[in-house]
Design a protein around this motif. Structure first.
Motif, PDB file in Angstrom:
ATOM      1  N   ALA A 355       0.586  -1.473  -0.048  1.00  7.70           N
ATOM      2  CA  ALA A 355      -0.466  -0.219   0.271  1.00  7.70           C
ATOM      3  C   ALA A 355       0.842   0.850  -0.075  1.00  7.70           C
ATOM      4  CB  ALA A 355      -0.956  -0.486   1.376  1.00  7.70           C
ATOM      5  N   LYS A 356       2.509   0.805   0.264  1.00  8.98           N
ATOM      6  CA  LYS A 356       2.938   2.386   0.005  1.00  8.98           C
ATOM      7  C   LYS A 356       4.086   2.562  -0.513  1.00  8.98           C
ATOM      8  CE  LYS A 356       3.576   2.583   5.467  1.00  8.98           C
ATOM      9  NZ  LYS A 356       4.287   2.398   6.759  1.00  8.98           N
ATOM     10  N   HIS A 357       3.623   1.262  -1.438  1.00  6.89           N
ATOM     11  CA  HIS A 357       4.746   1.822  -2.882  1.00  6.89           C
ATOM     12  C   HIS A 357       4.671   2.715  -3.341  1.00  6.89           C
ATOM     13  CE1 HIS A 357       6.773  -0.414  -6.326  1.00  6.89           C
ATOM     14  NE2 HIS A 357       6.078   0.828  -7.083  1.00  6.89           N
ATOM     15  N   CYS A 358       3.197   3.305  -3.955  1.00  4.02           N
ATOM     16  CA  CYS A 358       3.687   4.819  -4.961  1.00  4.02           C
ATOM     17  C   CYS A 358       4.101   6.155  -3.756  1.00  4.02           C
ATOM     18  CB  CYS A 358       2.401   5.100  -5.536  1.00  4.02           C
ATOM     19  SG  CYS A 358       1.497   5.057  -6.535  1.00  4.02           S
ATOM     20  N   ASP A 359       4.121   5.315  -2.215  1.00  2.00           N
ATOM     21  CA  ASP A 359       4.678   7.265  -1.414  1.00  2.00           C
ATOM     22  C   ASP A 359       6.214   6.702  -1.429  1.00  2.00           C
ATOM     23  OD1 ASP A 359       2.254   7.831  -1.126  1.00  2.00           O
ATOM     24  OD2 ASP A 359       2.403   6.606   0.605  1.00  2.00           O
ATOM     25  N   ASN A 360       6.163   5.066  -1.206  1.00  2.00           N
ATOM     26  CA  ASN A 360       8.176   5.298  -1.336  1.00  2.00           C
ATOM     27  C   ASN A 360       8.764   5.893  -2.689  1.00  2.00           C
ATOM     28  OD1 ASN A 360       7.771   4.307   0.477  1.00  2.00           O
ATOM     29  ND2 ASN A 360       7.370   1.859   0.221  1.00  2.00           N
ATOM     30  N   TYR A 361       7.964   5.562  -3.687  1.00  4.20           N
ATOM     31  CA  TYR A 361       8.606   6.006  -4.813  1.00  4.20           C
ATOM     32  C   TYR A 361       7.910   6.849  -5.937  1.00  4.20           C
ATOM     33  CZ  TYR A 361      10.670   0.983  -5.436  1.00  4.20           C
ATOM     34  OH  TYR A 361      11.102   0.505  -5.282  1.00  4.20           O
ATOM     35  N   HIS A 362       7.339   7.860  -5.199  1.00  5.00           N
ATOM     36  CA  HIS A 362       7.200   9.189  -5.126  1.00  5.00           C
ATOM     37  C   HIS A 362       6.279   9.525  -6.830  1.00  5.00           C
ATOM     38  CE1 HIS A 362      10.033  10.713  -2.030  1.00  5.00           C
ATOM     39  NE2 HIS A 362      10.716   9.722  -2.445  1.00  5.00           N
ATOM     40  N   ALA A 363       5.618   8.669  -6.519  1.00  7.94           N
ATOM     41  CA  ALA A 363       4.016   8.532  -7.356  1.00  7.94           C
ATOM     42  C   ALA A 363       3.195   9.678  -7.781  1.00  7.94           C
ATOM     43  CB  ALA A 363       3.953   7.202  -7.607  1.00  7.94           C
ATOM     44  N   GLY A 364       3.426  10.647  -8.597  1.00 10.38           N
ATOM     45  CA  GLY A 364       1.877  11.420  -8.570  1.00 10.38           C
ATOM     46  C   GLY A 364       3.024  13.397  -7.298  1.00 10.38           C
ATOM     47  N   ASP A 365       3.716  13.075  -7.674  1.00 14.15           N
ATOM     48  CA  ASP A 365       4.733  14.037  -7.253  1.00 14.15           C
ATOM     49  C   ASP A 365       5.054  14.673  -8.210  1.00 14.15           C
ATOM     50  OD1 ASP A 365       6.074  15.866  -5.316  1.00 14.15           O
ATOM     51  OD2 ASP A 365       6.632  14.464  -3.975  1.00 14.15           O
ATOM     52  N   ALA A 366       4.816  15.605  -8.529  1.00 15.57           N
ATOM     53  CA  ALA A 366       5.430  16.483  -9.290  1.00 15.57           C
ATOM     54  C   ALA A 366       6.438  17.514  -9.037  1.00 15.57           C
ATOM     55  CB  ALA A 366       4.313  17.500  -9.938  1.00 15.57           C
ATOM     56  N   GLU A 367       5.789  17.741  -7.672  1.00 18.28           N
ATOM     57  CA  GLU A 367       7.549  19.027  -7.217  1.00 18.28           C
ATOM     58  C   GLU A 367       9.191  17.961  -7.219  1.00 18.28           C
ATOM     59  OE1 GLU A 367      10.169  20.358  -5.419  1.00 18.28           O
ATOM     60  OE2 GLU A 367       9.301  18.333  -4.605  1.00 18.28           O
ATOM     61  N   TYR A 368       8.167  16.601  -6.511  1.00 19.78           N
ATOM     62  CA  TYR A 368       9.478  15.416  -6.901  1.00 19.78           C
ATOM     63  C   TYR A 368      10.213  15.958  -8.352  1.00 19.78           C
ATOM     64  CZ  TYR A 368      12.546  11.763  -5.565  1.00 19.78           C
ATOM     65  OH  TYR A 368      13.369  10.473  -5.556  1.00 19.78           O
ATOM     66  N   ALA A 369       9.387  15.207  -9.244  1.00 21.03           N
ATOM     67  CA  ALA A 369      10.014  15.044 -10.267  1.00 21.03           C
ATOM     68  C   ALA A 369      10.234  16.086 -10.903  1.00 21.03           C
ATOM     69  CB  ALA A 369       8.689  14.329 -11.352  1.00 21.03           C
ATOM     70  N   SER A 370      10.104  17.039 -10.293  1.00 17.49           N
ATOM     71  CA  SER A 370      10.707  18.366 -11.978  1.00 17.49           C
ATOM     72  C   SER A 370      12.117  18.675 -10.865  1.00 17.49           C
ATOM     73  CB  SER A 370       9.515  19.373 -11.441  1.00 17.49           C
ATOM     74  OG  SER A 370      10.195  20.048  -9.441  1.00 17.49           O
ATOM     75  N   ARG A 371      12.301  17.976 -10.416  1.00 16.69           N
ATOM     76  CA  ARG A 371      13.690  18.023  -9.575  1.00 16.69           C
ATOM     77  C   ARG A 371      14.755  17.202 -10.569  1.00 16.69           C
ATOM     78  NH1 ARG A 371      13.451  17.762  -3.481  1.00 16.69           N
ATOM     79  NH2 ARG A 371      16.001  17.889  -3.815  1.00 16.69           N
TER      80      ARG A 371
END
Length: 406
Positions: A355-371
């Motif tokens: 259940a924590k997979h997407c949190d662990n991999y920052h899925a949906g975190d556009a700010e994280y992805a932008s870096r």
């Protein structure tokens, strides 16, 4: 968490072999200064049409994929998203795994494969060579659910024209032993500073593309060099990055290409800090080692993979059905968890066994992805938009990497 099977990513070799056009786009430096720049080509790809409508499935599909991206249960009977696709569409799948982006580029030239999972240092070469064609996303219903920050980017589109379907993504994070590295690092200085207290215990990625990591560090720490994109380096900038890596060389205990071997190095203490994938960190910590990770203040390099359709394919209905299937919530969840990455479809997050997979991999975190500055093939035509200088190409990066490692 399901484990990826010894996926070895070695990005080295030929650059745009046999093409007569440049194979890069302007990318990376959006208004926010992020590494996820939107599409907009600095070259004109061959004029190829996108499919206008689906027909009857052709009964077969030849897939060229990173290991772990098209599992049919033969490696693990509990890992299979190919068989459901075959039953649903009648398209019988043949999977050819590849080990490097260069291998994928060369195999696509044969015309034997209908679709390919391409990383950013392969996708633009395939577009420029005319080996893949634009994709009509209106024929792919699940495309609408894909995170917007992954669409129409510099590695999967040209001048607003989409060339594929985003699949999954991730960052090359800074991993460290929490019992040995104190305080917790927040900068790549831990691995690049010649006075680092961790010299001799540093691990680094074994590929010429790692030069971009050094360039990213210099962007922030030597701004006078004027680096705007770590994949667009003129001679002076390139020399500075190479010199930094030569200084780092005596500090490195191991260069890794197999994440399982890096995990072992962290577990036995041969390495205490270095660049890694999040899957490595999760696996190592899950086996009891005190390992954590951070996205440093400078940002990071990373990957965003795209499913693309061969321009020579005679099975395009099956190809489009595969593109739709692989980003469906069910299949995208299975792939992301097995491979160890963030899924492209947010609906997949509801279906992962962890259940924590997407949190662990920052899925949906556009700010994280932008870096993240996603892997892009360095070419002579500067992908940061400069036209008054020539940039170093991947052939030069490959030769320099041999010198760096000695």
């Amino acid at each position: 968490m399901r484990k990826r099977k010894s996926v070895i990513l070695l990005f080295a070799g030929l650059l745009c072999a046999g093409t007569t056009v440049a194979c890069g786009t302007s990318g990376g430096d959006s208004a926010s200064g992020s590494g996820s720049g939107s599409g907009g080509g600095t070259f004109t790809p061959p004029d190829l049409p996108a499919l206008q409508k689906l027909g009857e499935p052709e009964g077969q599909l030849n897939i060229l994929a990173w290991p772990g991206y098209a599992e049919d249960g033969s490696n693990d009977p509990n890992v299979d998203w190919v068989t459901p696709f075959e039953k649903e569409t009648g398209c019988q799948v043949n999977v050819k795994p590849f080990g490097t982006s260069d291998e994928a580029v060369n195999l696509m030239k044969t015309g034997q494969y209908d679709v390919v999972s391409a990383s950013g240092d392969a996708s633009l070469r395939l577009i420029a060579a005319g080996d893949v064609e634009p994709v009509n996303t209106d024929l792919i219903p699940n495309y609408a659910d894909v995170y917007d920050f992954l669409k129409n980017k510099s590695w999967n589109s040209v001048d607003g024209t989409s060339y594929g379907v985003p699949h999954g993504w991730g960052a090359n994070v800074l991993a460290y032993r929490t019992d040995k590295v104190k305080p917790a690092p927040d900068s790549w200085s831990a691995v690049f500073d010649e006075d680092s207290p961790y010299k001799g215990k540093i691990t680094a990625y074994d590929s010429p593309i790692y030069i971009a990591d050094a360039a990213l560090y210099l962007m922030k720490h030597q701004p006078d060099l004027g680096i705007k994109n770590p994949y667009a380096l003129d001679d002076k900038q390139f020399k500075a990055a190479v010199d930094l890596l030569k200084k780092q060389r005596p500090m490195v205990s191991e260069y890794w290409s197999d994440y399982l071997k890096e995990s072992q190095a962290f577990k036995n203490g041969d390495a205490v800090v270095g660049t890694a994938w999040q899957v490595t960190v999760n696996l190592t910590a899950g086996e009891g080692a005190p390992v954590s990770s951070v996205l440093p203040s400078e940002g990071a390099t990373g990957w965003s993979d795209t499913w693309m359709v061969s321009a020579k394919s005679e099975r395009k209905t099956c190809a489009y059905k595969w593109l739709n299937h692989i980003v469906s919530p069910e299949a995208n969840a299975a792939v992301a968890e097995y491979f160890g990455e963030a899924p492209a479809n947010p609906k997949a997050c509801e279906l992962t066994s962890d259940a924590k997979h997407c949190d662990n991999y920052h899925a949906g975190d556009a700010e994280y992805a932008s870096r993240i500055w996603y892997w892009t093939t360095p070419i002579e035509q500067c992908v940061d938009g400069r036209t008054d200088v020539k940039c170093t190409d991947y052939g030069q990066w490959t030769r320099a990497w041999t010198e760096i490692k000695g």
